[in-house]
Design a protein around this motif. Structure first.
Motif, PDB file in Angstrom:
ATOM      1  N   MET A 126      11.388  21.342  62.585  1.00 23.03           N
ATOM      2  CA  MET A 126      12.087  22.502  62.350  1.00 23.03           C
ATOM      3  C   MET A 126      13.388  22.270  62.141  1.00 23.03           C
ATOM      4  O   MET A 126      13.551  23.138  60.790  1.00 23.03           O
ATOM      5  N   GLY A 127      14.061  20.961  62.035  1.00 21.10           N
ATOM      6  CA  GLY A 127      15.324  20.815  61.725  1.00 21.10           C
ATOM      7  C   GLY A 127      14.757  20.363  60.199  1.00 21.10           C
ATOM      8  O   GLY A 127      15.983  20.827  58.627  1.00 21.10           O
ATOM      9  N   SER A 128      14.246  20.233  59.439  1.00 22.47           N
ATOM     10  CA  SER A 128      13.767  19.946  58.275  1.00 22.47           C
ATOM     11  C   SER A 128      13.607  21.307  57.357  1.00 22.47           C
ATOM     12  O   SER A 128      13.582  21.929  56.565  1.00 22.47           O
ATOM     13  N   VAL A 129      13.073  22.489  58.281  1.00 21.45           N
ATOM     14  CA  VAL A 129      12.883  23.583  57.843  1.00 21.45           C
ATOM     15  C   VAL A 129      13.906  24.453  57.591  1.00 21.45           C
ATOM     16  O   VAL A 129      14.233  25.249  56.561  1.00 21.45           O
ATOM     17  N   VAL A 130      14.796  24.361  58.426  1.00 23.59           N
ATOM     18  CA  VAL A 130      16.507  24.846  58.893  1.00 23.59           C
ATOM     19  C   VAL A 130      16.631  24.274  57.239  1.00 23.59           C
ATOM     20  O   VAL A 130      17.725  25.675  56.971  1.00 23.59           O
ATOM     21  N   LYS A 131      16.752  22.896  57.104  1.00 25.84           N
ATOM     22  CA  LYS A 131      18.175  22.730  56.495  1.00 25.84           C
ATOM     23  C   LYS A 131      16.999  23.058  54.681  1.00 25.84           C
ATOM     24  O   LYS A 131      17.635  23.161  53.585  1.00 25.84           O
ATOM     25  N   GLY A 132      16.218  23.171  54.988  1.00 25.64           N
ATOM     26  CA  GLY A 132      14.883  23.794  53.803  1.00 25.64           C
ATOM     27  C   GLY A 132      15.264  25.625  53.280  1.00 25.64           C
ATOM     28  O   GLY A 132      16.156  25.597  51.981  1.00 25.64           O
ATOM     29  N   ILE A 133      15.922  26.467  54.368  1.00 26.14           N
ATOM     30  CA  ILE A 133      16.115  27.396  54.461  1.00 26.14           C
ATOM     31  C   ILE A 133      17.614  27.381  54.093  1.00 26.14           C
ATOM     32  O   ILE A 133      17.874  28.219  53.270  1.00 26.14           O
ATOM     33  N   PHE A 156       8.027  31.228  50.912  1.00 22.71           N
ATOM     34  CA  PHE A 156       7.037  30.702  49.758  1.00 22.71           C
ATOM     35  C   PHE A 156       6.084  29.950  50.434  1.00 22.71           C
ATOM     36  O   PHE A 156       4.421  30.071  50.712  1.00 22.71           O
ATOM     37  N   LEU A 157       6.534  28.857  51.118  1.00 24.74           N
ATOM     38  CA  LEU A 157       5.731  28.052  52.466  1.00 24.74           C
ATOM     39  C   LEU A 157       4.799  29.102  52.899  1.00 24.74           C
ATOM     40  O   LEU A 157       3.733  28.071  54.065  1.00 24.74           O
ATOM     41  N   GLY A 158       4.627  29.800  53.752  1.00 29.47           N
ATOM     42  CA  GLY A 158       4.459  30.776  54.385  1.00 29.47           C
ATOM     43  C   GLY A 158       5.629  30.712  56.008  1.00 29.47           C
ATOM     44  O   GLY A 158       4.469  30.901  57.306  1.00 29.47           O
ATOM     45  N   TYR A 159       6.830  30.029  55.445  1.00 23.67           N
ATOM     46  CA  TYR A 159       7.778  29.973  57.086  1.00 23.67           C
ATOM     47  C   TYR A 159       7.852  31.461  57.214  1.00 23.67           C
ATOM     48  O   TYR A 159       8.277  31.988  56.711  1.00 23.67           O
ATOM     49  N   HIS A 160       8.237  31.717  58.198  1.00 21.23           N
ATOM     50  CA  HIS A 160       8.727  32.837  59.022  1.00 21.23           C
ATOM     51  C   HIS A 160      10.606  32.551  59.250  1.00 21.23           C
ATOM     52  O   HIS A 160      10.885  32.451  59.828  1.00 21.23           O
ATOM     53  N   VAL A 161      10.959  32.840  58.038  1.00 12.55           N
ATOM     54  CA  VAL A 161      12.283  32.220  57.744  1.00 12.55           C
ATOM     55  C   VAL A 161      13.096  32.581  58.796  1.00 12.55           C
ATOM     56  O   VAL A 161      13.867  32.240  59.903  1.00 12.55           O
ATOM     57  N   GLU A 162      13.086  34.313  58.675  1.00 14.81           N
ATOM     58  CA  GLU A 162      14.317  35.241  60.129  1.00 14.81           C
ATOM     59  C   GLU A 162      14.491  34.415  61.292  1.00 14.81           C
ATOM     60  O   GLU A 162      15.129  34.614  61.306  1.00 14.81           O
ATOM     61  N   SER A 163      12.440  34.396  61.482  1.00 20.87           N
ATOM     62  CA  SER A 163      12.708  33.856  63.191  1.00 20.87           C
ATOM     63  C   SER A 163      13.302  32.247  62.960  1.00 20.87           C
ATOM     64  O   SER A 163      13.907  32.701  64.351  1.00 20.87           O
TER      65      SER A 163
END
Length: 388
Positions: free
Chosen positions: A244-251, A260-267
């Motif tokens: 989750m931390g990696s996704v959050v920092k990616g956001i 574009f990678l398929g993650y639901h950014v809003e969630s």
């Protein structure tokens, strides 16, 4: 969360060790133990500082890690304070009223007791009736739930509306600031149900502990604040260190690519925004019984701006940086505004730090932004790991 987490992140263990040693040292040197090297008022200042460190960590996660510059997180902090303050005022007033009415020849009815409590609390705003929001004020358990639920639900609703509309950047910051301003203006009204500009006072008097000295009460809250800070630090370190931390920092770095990678950014953004609001509410619930009073001025937008300044000075994107920034600025503020810093006589003008502290804070923020963009925490990183 297993031992492997601490093995992979020894800095978390070091933080807990330093916090534990600090807590033990302050406790042993406080007036509660009879040593008295640290005054009760300073113990309260340290306890409040730990609470500010906790809300600063929450701000760092939502801004430094997720990239959402929220100018409303101190509002959640204040809501937590109001939630616990309602129970504190009700329970303390109830004890006073019951003791006073017990001297009457005819025992008072529950309705008479309720009316007397309402008159004591709301007489200052010309009312004697309990507003609907005080419906659970007589229950500590339910008000503790409000500490968590109200900031969480407000953040969830606001975040859902903002993130689903894909509001980002400065526009989102303005929206969070507008939310905070609207809440503060509402609370300033006498008919808000929270005593308007008078706020809630006498919160340092804990019901059921009338015979316990303030020195002991201050240490109890200081230890509780330290435990909350330690738990919050571990919790957020766990969140930002995993997937989750990696996704959050990616956001934060490139929201479009993460989408574009398929993650639901809003969630992800909604989760971070909500959970940090809840932690901010818990920090506020621990802070204001030590402060003794809360009023709408505590929720004004400038307070959330100060919070962002603390995180920036400490170094955003580093949990310990948020702690350093909040503790550094909070203690310096107490020293400068509390009369600890001596006035400087220039002959033609006397610099009084109570008037110039905010100017000094603003200049410090500008200096850090220009010359040390990674903040105090970044300087610490440089000293520990000098570049080759």
């Amino acid at each position: 969360m297993t031992a492997s987490f601490f093995a992979r992140h020894p800095s978390v263990l070091w933080f807990l060790l330093c916090l534990s040693l600090f807590t033990i040292l302050v406790t042993l040197l406080s007036e509660a133990t009879g040593v008295g090297l640290i005054s009760t008022s300073f113990v309260k200042t340290l306890g409040k500082t730990l609470c500010l460190c906790l809300v600063a960590i929450a701000m760092d996660v939502v801004w430094g890690y997720c990239g959402i510059l929220s100018l409303g997180h101190f509002a959640f902090f204040g809501i937590g304070g109001y939630a616990i303050g309602m129970w504190l005022m009700y329970a303390r007033t109830e004890l006073i009223v019951v003791e006073s009415l017990s001297k009457q020849v005819i025992p008072p009815t529950p309705a008479e007791i309720s009316d007397a409590i309402g008159n004591q609390i709301f007489g200052v705003v010309g009312s004697a009736e309990f507003p609907w929001i005080w419906g659970f004020a007589d229950s500590l358990f339910l008000q503790l739930l409000m500490v968590v639920l109200v900031p969480g639900l407000l953040a969830m609703v606001f975040g859902w509306l903002a993130f689903r509309s894909r509001v980002t950047g400065v526009y989102l910051s303005i929206l969070t600031q507008a939310m905070t301003l609207a809440l503060a203006l509402y609370l300033f009204q006498n008919d808000s149900g929270l005593r308007g500009n008078n706020g809630l006072s006498g919160l340092q008097n804990i019901p059921g502990y009338q015979d316990v000295s303030q020195a002991t009460v201050s240490i109890i809250f200081f230890i509780a604040s330290a435990v909350a800070l330690g738990a919050g630090y571990v919790f957020f370190a766990w969140i930002v260190s995993g997937k989750m931390g990696s996704v959050v920092k990616g956001i934060r770095d490139n929201e479009a690519r993460v989408r574009f990678l398929g993650y639901h950014v809003e969630s992800y953004k909604l989760f971070i925004f909500t959970v940090t609001a809840v932690v901010a509410g818990i920090a506020g619930a621990l802070y204001y019984p030590q402060a003794g009073i809360i009023n709408p001025g505590e929720i004004a937008p400038i307070a959330s701006i100060y919070l962002a300044v603390w995180v920036a000075i400490g170094g955003r994107g580093r949990l310990y940086g948020a702690v350093i920034g909040a503790a550094f600025v909070s203690l310096l503020s107490s020293w400068f505004t509390g009369g600890g810093a001596p006035d400087i006589n220039l002959g033609f003008y006397v610099i009084q730090w109570t008037d110039w502290w905010l100017v000094l804070l603003g200049l410090s923020f500008v200096a850090v932004t220009l010359f040390f963009p990674k903040g105090i925490g970044g300087l610490f990183d440089y000293l520990v790991r000098k570049p080759s």
